[in-house]
Design an enzyme around this catalytic site. Structure first.
Site, short mmCIF file in Angstrom:
data_model
loop_
_atom_site.label_atom_id
_atom_site.label_comp_id
_atom_site.label_asym_id
_atom_site.label_seq_id
_atom_site.Cartn_x
_atom_site.Cartn_y
_atom_site.Cartn_z
N ARG A 1 -9.05 0.32 12.77
CA ARG A 1 -8.06 1.30 13.61
C ARG A 1 -9.12 1.69 15.09
NH1 ARG A 1 -3.29 5.26 11.26
NH2 ARG A 1 -2.57 3.03 9.88
N HIS B 1 -9.19 5.00 -2.24
CA HIS B 1 -8.30 5.04 -1.50
C HIS B 1 -9.73 5.98 -0.11
CE1 HIS B 1 -4.17 3.73 -1.57
NE2 HIS B 1 -4.80 3.22 -3.31
N GLY B 2 -9.17 5.71 1.16
CA GLY B 2 -9.48 6.74 1.92
C GLY B 2 -11.11 6.38 2.54
N LYS C 1 -12.66 12.97 8.20
CA LYS C 1 -12.41 12.90 6.24
C LYS C 1 -13.81 14.33 5.41
CE LYS C 1 -12.30 7.29 5.60
NZ LYS C 1 -10.94 7.89 5.67
N ASN D 1 -10.84 0.90 -0.02
CA ASN D 1 -9.20 0.64 1.03
C ASN D 1 -9.88 1.12 2.26
OD1 ASN D 1 -7.73 -0.23 -1.19
ND2 ASN D 1 -6.40 1.25 -0.85
N SER E 1 -13.26 4.64 4.79
CA SER E 1 -13.59 4.64 6.04
C SER E 1 -14.75 5.00 6.11
CB SER E 1 -12.32 4.50 7.31
OG SER E 1 -11.49 2.77 6.75
N ASP F 1 1.18 -1.11 -0.05
CA ASP F 1 -0.14 -0.05 0.16
C ASP F 1 0.66 1.56 0.26
OD1 ASP F 1 -2.43 1.77 0.19
OD2 ASP F 1 -2.62 1.19 2.54
N ASP G 1 -8.47 0.88 6.63
CA ASP G 1 -7.95 1.07 7.54
C ASP G 1 -8.22 1.75 8.21
OD1 ASP G 1 -5.59 0.87 9.34
OD2 ASP G 1 -4.00 2.07 8.26
N HIS H 1 -7.95 10.30 3.63
CA HIS H 1 -7.39 9.30 4.03
C HIS H 1 -7.81 9.58 5.85
CE1 HIS H 1 -4.51 8.22 0.36
NE2 HIS H 1 -5.12 6.80 1.17
P1 13P Z 1 -8.46 4.83 5.86
O1 13P Z 1 -7.40 6.13 6.60
O2 13P Z 1 -10.28 5.60 5.15
O3 13P Z 1 -9.58 3.76 6.03
O4 13P Z 1 -8.14 5.03 4.15
C1 13P Z 1 -7.02 3.90 3.98
C2 13P Z 1 -5.94 3.94 2.80
O5 13P Z 1 -6.62 4.47 2.12
C3 13P Z 1 -5.39 3.03 2.63
O6 13P Z 1 -4.52 3.00 1.99
O1 G3H Z 2 -3.36 4.81 3.75
C1 G3H Z 2 -2.66 5.01 4.62
C2 G3H Z 2 -2.93 3.31 5.14
O2 G3H Z 2 -4.23 4.38 6.01
C3 G3H Z 2 -1.85 3.23 6.25
O3 G3H Z 2 -1.58 4.27 7.19
O4 G3H Z 2 0.71 4.13 7.19
O5 G3H Z 2 0.31 4.82 9.10
O6 G3H Z 2 0.15 2.51 7.80
P1 G3H Z 2 0.43 4.50 7.80
ZN ZN Z 3 -4.17 5.02 1.03
#
Ligand code: 13P
Ligand code: G3H
Ligand code: ZN
Length: 341
Positions: free
Chosen positions: A269, A219-220, A192, A263, A222, A83, A265, A188
């Site tokens: 968390r 991406h981004g 947001k 995506n 969540s 990623d 993440d 991200h």
């Molecule tokens: P979120 O921060 O919205 O979970 O996005 C994660 C992401 O894009 C990882 O590449």
């Molecule tokens: O888009 C980024 C992901 O949320 C990864 O985050 O670099 O803190 O692991 P990180």
């Molecule tokens: Zn991302």
């Protein structure tokens, strides 16, 4: 062992009304929570590893945890993805480590430099049977931080930062990428939107037209579930005004507009943090990590299971495996060398 590239997944997702969830992994409990949810829902999945995750967990440990997940669930189609890779050295290291998919994110560079870097990654990856995701445009969150842009300024002028459809077509032609992360209003992190959350669906539609056949990645994505924010704030946290992408908009981007990879993440968390905070606050004498990491892992299973329905990927595992078989079960060179197949 259906470890595979994203190719058979996107072949079906492209006009199949579903997207594959790409979940960031940093430790054992997160990985187990994701994989257990996907097993329960019979869903394909992408496990993605950021540069920060490689550093935090030590990639050797993380790789063995992922290998264990793959062994435990031979029925699931799984891709291992880098990623936000930022250099060709990192891309080559990930290929050597056995990733099946890599992202070269050159979106913060000028267009020509992004093309050069991305084309370099494609050359390295394709020679090893690995697929490549690139990025064009600028998302909110960490990406605006990289170029030193204020969040409010970004949101006010978001239109300006969205992926340009003509530029995307040019980029696709010049690089031969396998998928493209696009800026269509997502961001991200946990904060947001300050105002109304709204994805640029018309931009997705235009990108699908100018780049036919190219799987688009969001991406981004969540959704920042309010139940986790409430728990965090109730039990000593401080996350006012956290806001994510509404799930109905994600579902629409996937089922109606054809986005293939989503995506996630931040939601992982938040689930982990909310449950750990709850245990610490309600059972102050607790000191066995299994008794707070266990509920946290359970919360991830529940959250991801729900997400797989939002992405409409629940129940799609078997079809993806059939597609992988139809393509001749292609695996990156790393695995064919290692397994001697
Ligand atoms: P979120 O921060 O919205 O979970 O996005 C994660 C992401 O894009 C990882 O590449
Ligand atoms: O888009 C980024 C992901 O949320 C990864 O985050 O670099 O803190 O692991 P990180
Ligand atoms: Zn991302």
């Amino acid at each position: 062992m259906p470890l595979m590239t994203t190719r058979p997944m996107f072949d079906l997702a492209y006009d199949g009304g579903f997207a594959v969830g790409a979940f960031n992994v940093n430790n054992m409990e997160i990985t187990q929570g994701i994989i257990d949810a996907c097993a329960k829902e019979r869903s394909p999945l992408i496990l993605q590893i950021s540069k920060g995750a490689r550093k935090y967990a030590n990639i050797r440990y993380l790789k063995h945890i992922i290998d264990a997940a793959v062994e435990e669930h031979p029925e699931l189609p799984i891709a291992i993805h880098c990623d936000h890779g930022d250099t060709l050295d990192l891309i080559q290291t990930c290929i050597n480590d056995g990733y099946t998919s890599v992202m070269l994110d050159g979106s913060h560079h000028p267009f020509d430099q992004n093309v050069r870097l991305t084309a370099g990654a494609v050359k390295l990856a394709h020679a090893a049977g690995v697929v490549v995701e690139a990025e064009l445009g600028m998302l909110g969150g960490i990406e605006e931080d990289i170029v030193g842009l204020d969040a409010a300024e970004y949101e006010k002028n978001v239109e300006k930062f969205l992926t340009d459809p003509q530029e995307a077509a040019n980029f696709y032609r010049s690089t031969n990428i396998d998928s493209l992360a696009v800026a269509i209003g997502t961001s991200h992190g946990a904060y947001k939107f300050k105002h109304e959350a709204k994805l640029a669906f018309n931009r997705i539609e235009q990108l699908m037209q100018t780049c036919p056949g190219l799987p688009l990645v969001m991406h981004g994505s969540s959704s920042v579930p309010q139940e986790f924010i409430d728990l965090i704030n109730r039990y000593g946290g401080d996350m006012p005004n956290a806001k994510g992408v509404p799930e109905d908009q994600i579902n629409m981007a996937v089922t109606k507009y054809g986005v293939c990879k989503v995506n996630i993440d931040t939601d992982l968390r938040l689930a982990l943090t909310a449950k750990i905070r709850e245990v610490f606050a309600t059972k102050p004498a607790e000191f066995d990590p299994r008794n707070y990491l266990g509920p946290a892992r359970d919360a991830i299973v529940t959250m991801v299971s729900h997400k797989l329905h939002v992405l409409n990927s629940a129940g799609k595992a078997e079809a993806v495996i059939r597609q992988w078989e139809k393509l001749g079960k292609p695996l990156p060179a790393y695995y064919t060398r290692r397994k001697g197949t």
